[in-house]
Enzyme design. Structure first.
Site, PDB file in Angstrom:
ATOM      1  N   LYS A 186     -14.429   8.192   2.749  1.00  0.00           N
ATOM      2  CA  LYS A 186     -15.125   7.614   1.591  1.00  0.00           C
ATOM      3  C   LYS A 186     -14.255   6.446   1.142  1.00  0.00           C
ATOM      4  CE  LYS A 186     -15.693   7.040  -2.313  1.00  0.00           C
ATOM      5  NZ  LYS A 186     -15.666   5.666  -2.920  1.00  0.00           N
ATOM      6  N   GLU A 261      -1.400  10.954  -2.591  1.00  0.00           N
ATOM      7  CA  GLU A 261      -0.417   9.882  -2.771  1.00  0.00           C
ATOM      8  C   GLU A 261      -0.897   9.066  -3.952  1.00  0.00           C
ATOM      9  OE1 GLU A 261       0.953   6.478  -2.968  1.00  0.00           O
ATOM     10  OE2 GLU A 261       0.279   6.064  -0.922  1.00  0.00           O
ATOM     11  N   CYS A 295       1.276   0.844  -4.158  1.00  0.00           N
ATOM     12  CA  CYS A 295       1.658   2.107  -4.802  1.00  0.00           C
ATOM     13  C   CYS A 295       3.145   2.174  -5.110  1.00  0.00           C
ATOM     14  CB  CYS A 295       1.230   3.285  -3.925  1.00  0.00           C
ATOM     15  SG  CYS A 295       1.756   3.130  -2.214  1.00  0.00           S
ATOM     16  N   GLU A 395       1.561   2.990 -14.770  1.00  0.00           N
ATOM     17  CA  GLU A 395       1.320   2.137 -13.602  1.00  0.00           C
ATOM     18  C   GLU A 395       0.314   1.057 -13.981  1.00  0.00           C
ATOM     19  OE1 GLU A 395       0.951   2.851  -8.935  1.00  0.00           O
ATOM     20  OE2 GLU A 395      -0.687   3.778 -10.037  1.00  0.00           O
TER      21      GLU A 395
END
Ligand code: NAI
Ligand code: MG
Length: 492
Positions: A186, A261, A295, A395
Site C-alpha cells: 500500500k 520504522e 527518518c 519530528e
C-alpha cells in the site's frame, strides 16, 4: 521551470491497482488525485482502494504463496532477483522521473541513490541462501536429533511512506522475494507512482503473478484494511508514530507480527575539536537532504559552546550555497516538500520555533516568484534552541535544523538521550575516546562518527524507543520474514 514530456506511464490519465500481474479497476470505481509538488498541479488519478480491493489483493497473494512460488529453490529466487535487478537498472531513469514528478525528489539525489538501490536488490539476492535453520545438540532423555527449519511467514502487508518510495519499497519487495513470501503493498497516497511502475516491471522480470501486488488509496481506508486483514501474516510499516500505534492496534485482531520504522529527532553532536570543514556540510546535509524528509535526519544539532558562534555562522553561510528549486534541474539540492500538507506542517513548526524564542539564523521562508505554486521551503536554521522546545522534541520532517549548545560530554549525552525517539545519532570529533564514549552512550539504532546517514543494506538499520522495532537490512531482517519450527526426531 524545466518541462518534460509526460512519461508513457502517465498517458492513460489514471492508475488502477496492480493485482495478480495485471491492472485492475477499484471495485467502487473511485479515484483520488495525486499532485506534482513542484508546481501544485494535478499529476494523475490513483485508484482509491477499499476493503474489497484489499481483500482481492490479499487473496491473490495467498494463492500465489500456496502455488508454484513455493517450489522456487533459493537458487531460483536468486536468479529471479538478479533478473529483477537488471530490469530495474534498465528502467531506473523512468522510475526516477516518476519519483521526481510525484514527490519532488531532486534528480541529483536519485542519481546518487542509484548504486544504493541496486545494492539493496543484490543484497537480498544473496539472502536467498540464508533462509535456514540450525542443527542443535539437545539434552532430551533418549535418542533424539533436533533441528530448526525456517519457512516464509506468508502474505506480507507492506505500508510504504512517501519520502523515498523508489528505494524504500525494496525493504519490503527485496526481502519478500528473497524469502519466498508474497506481498500486498500500500504505497502512500502522495507518492505511489514509482511503486506502481516497479511492481509492473517485476512482472516483466519474471516475478510470478500475485507474488507482489499494489493497492493504492488512503491510509485510513486501504492501509487500515490491509493492517487488519486476517489473512495477512505480517505487517511491515514505515511512517509516523501515530500511524504506527494504529498498526499495532489493527494487528492485534489476528495477532500478526509487525515491524515499525517510525522516524526520529536524531542528535548530531559537534565537539570543538571537530574538523569543521567536514562537519559543516556533513551536519547540514544530515538535515537538508531530501528537504529534511528523512527518518534519521540529524535535526537536533548539539554544538560545543566554544565553537557555537563560528559554527552557526558557517552553517548559515553554507545554507546560502544550497540551491533550492525545480527538482528536475540537476544542479538543485533541495526540491519541494512532497505535499501541501507537509508544507503547511513545516511552516507551522517554523512559526512555533520563532514563538518559542529560538533565533532564526537562516532561511525560514516559503519560496515565492516562479516557485510560489510549488511547496518549497528554504533551508532553515534555528540557533539558541533549548532541548525542551517543541522544535527540538517533535519530528518536523522538513528542512529545519535546531542548534542546541552544550559544554561537556556528560551533559550532551543526557540531552541527546532526552527524547522519545532513538533512530540515529552522530558525533563529530578528532578524539577517539570522545567518539567511543558517545557511540556507547547514545541510545539509538545507529550512531555515525564523523559522517552522517550512511546505510549499508548488508548491515541494515533500525530504531529504539518510539522510533520503532524490527531491523531493515542485514540477516535479522531476513529472519523476521521467516517463521521458525523446531523438529524433533526419535531414532528409537
Ligand atoms: P503516515 O504514517 O500516516 O503515512 C505513512 C503510510 O501509512 C502511508 O502509506 C499512509 O497511507 C499509511 N497510513 C496512514 N494511516 C494508516 C492507517 N490507519 N493504517 C494503515 N496505514 C496507514 O504519515 P503522514 O501522515 O503521511 O506523515 C506525518 C509525519 O509522519 C511526517 O511529517 C513525518 O514526521 C512522519 N513520517 C515518517 C516517515 C519515516 O520515514 N519514518 C515517513 C513518512 C512520514
Ligand atoms: Mg505527489
Amino acid at each position: 521551470m524545466i518541462t518534460v514530456q509526460t512519461p508513457n506511464f502517465l498517458l492513460d490519465g489514471r492508475k488502477q491497482h496492480y493485482i495478480n500481474g495485471r491492472w485492475q479497476a477499484p471495485i467502487k470505481n473511485e479515484y483520488i488525485t495525486t499532485y506534482n509538488p513542484a508546481n501544485g498541479e494535478a499529476l494523475t488519478q490513483l485508484a482509491r482502494g477499499s476493503d474489497a480491493d484489499i481483500d482481492i489483493a490479499v487473496q491473490a497473494a495467498r494463492k500465489a504463496f500456496e502455488g508454484d512460488w513455493r517450489k522456487y529453490s533459493p537458487a531460483d529466487r536468486h536468479a529471479l532477483l538478479m533478473s529483477v535487478r537488471q530490469v530495474i537498472e534498465q528502467n531506473l531513469d523512468e522510475l526516477r522521473l516518476l519519483e521526481t514528478l510525484d514527490m519532488g525528489a531532486p534528480f541529483a539525489r536519485t542519481e546518487r541513490m542509484r548504486d544504493h538501490l541496486l545494492r539493496m536488490i543484490s543484497f537480498f539476492a544473496t539472502q536467498t541462501a540464508n533462509c535456514r535453520g540450525e542443527t542443535i545438540p539437545n539434552s532430551l532423555p533418549g535418542n533424539f536429533s533436533t533441528m530448526t527449519i525456517r519457512a516464509p511467514i506468508g502474505v506480507v502487508g507492506g505500508i510504504i511512506p512517501w519520502n523515498a518510495p523508489i528505494a524504500g519499497q525494496w525493504w519490503v519487495i527485496g526481502v519478500v522475494l528473497a524469502t519466498g513470501c508474497t506481498a500486498v503493498l500500500k504505497p502512500a497516497e502522495d507518492a505511489s507512482l514509482s511503486v506502481l511502475r516497479t511492481v509492473e516491471l517485476l512482472t516483466s522480470a519474471g516475478v510470478p503473478d500475485g507474488v507482489i501486488n499494489a493497492v493504492t488509496g488512503l491510509g485510513n481506508e486501504a492501509g487500515a484494511a490491509l493492517a487488519k486483514h486476517p489473512h495477512v501474516n505480517k505487517i511491515a510499516f514505515t511512517g509516523s508514530p501515530a500511524t504506527g500505534r494504529e498498526i499495532i492496534r489493527a494487528s492485534a485482531g489476528s495477532i500478526k507480527p509487525v515491524t515499525l520504522e517510525l522516524g526520529g529527532k536524531s542528535p548530531d553532536i559537534v565537539f570543538a575539536d571537530a574538523d569543521l570543514d567536514r562537519a559543516v556540510p556533513g551536519v547540514s546535509m544530515g538535515v537538508f537532504n531530501n528537504s529534511g524528509q528523512v527518518c534519521y535526519a540529524g535535526t537536533r544539532v548539539f554544538v560545543q559552546s566554544a565553537i557555537q558562534k563560528e559554527f552557526v555562522a558557517r552553517i548559515s553561510e553554507f545554507c546560502k550555497t544550497l540551491k533550492v528549486g525545480d527538482p528536475l534541474d540537476r544542479s538543485v539540492q533541495l526540491g519541494p516538500l512532497t505535499s501541501k500538507r507537509q508544507l503547511d506542517r513545516v511552516l507551522e513548526y517554523i512559526e512555533i520555533g520563532k514563538s518559542e524564542g529560538a533565533t532564526l539564523s537562516a532561511g525560514g521562508k516559503r519560496l515565492g516568484g516562479d516557485y510560489s505554486n510549488g511547496f518549497y521551503i528554504e533551508p532553515t536554521v534555528f540557533s539558541d534552541v533549548n532541548n525542551n522546545m517543541r522544535i527540538a522534541r517533535e519530528e518536523i520532517f522538513g528542512p529545519v535544523m535546531s542548534i542546541i549548545p552544550f559544554d561537556t560530554a556528560e551533559e550532551v549525552v543526557g540531552l541527546a538521550n532526552d527524547t522519545n525517539f532513538g533512530l540515529g545519532g552522530a558525533v563529530w570529533t578528532r578524539d577517539v575516546r570522545t567518539a567511543m564514549k558517545l557511540v556507547h552512550e547514545i541510545r539509538a539504532g545507529q550512531v555515525w562518527v564523523n559522517c552522517y546517514g550512511m546505510v549499508d543494506p548488508s548491515v541494515g538499520f533500525g530504531g529504539y524507543k518510539e522510533s520503532g522495532f524490527g531491523w531493515k537490512g542485514g540477516t535479522q531482517h531476513v529472519d523476521s520474514f521467516l517463521y521458525q519450527k523446531a523438529v524433533t526426531i526419535n531414532h528409537d
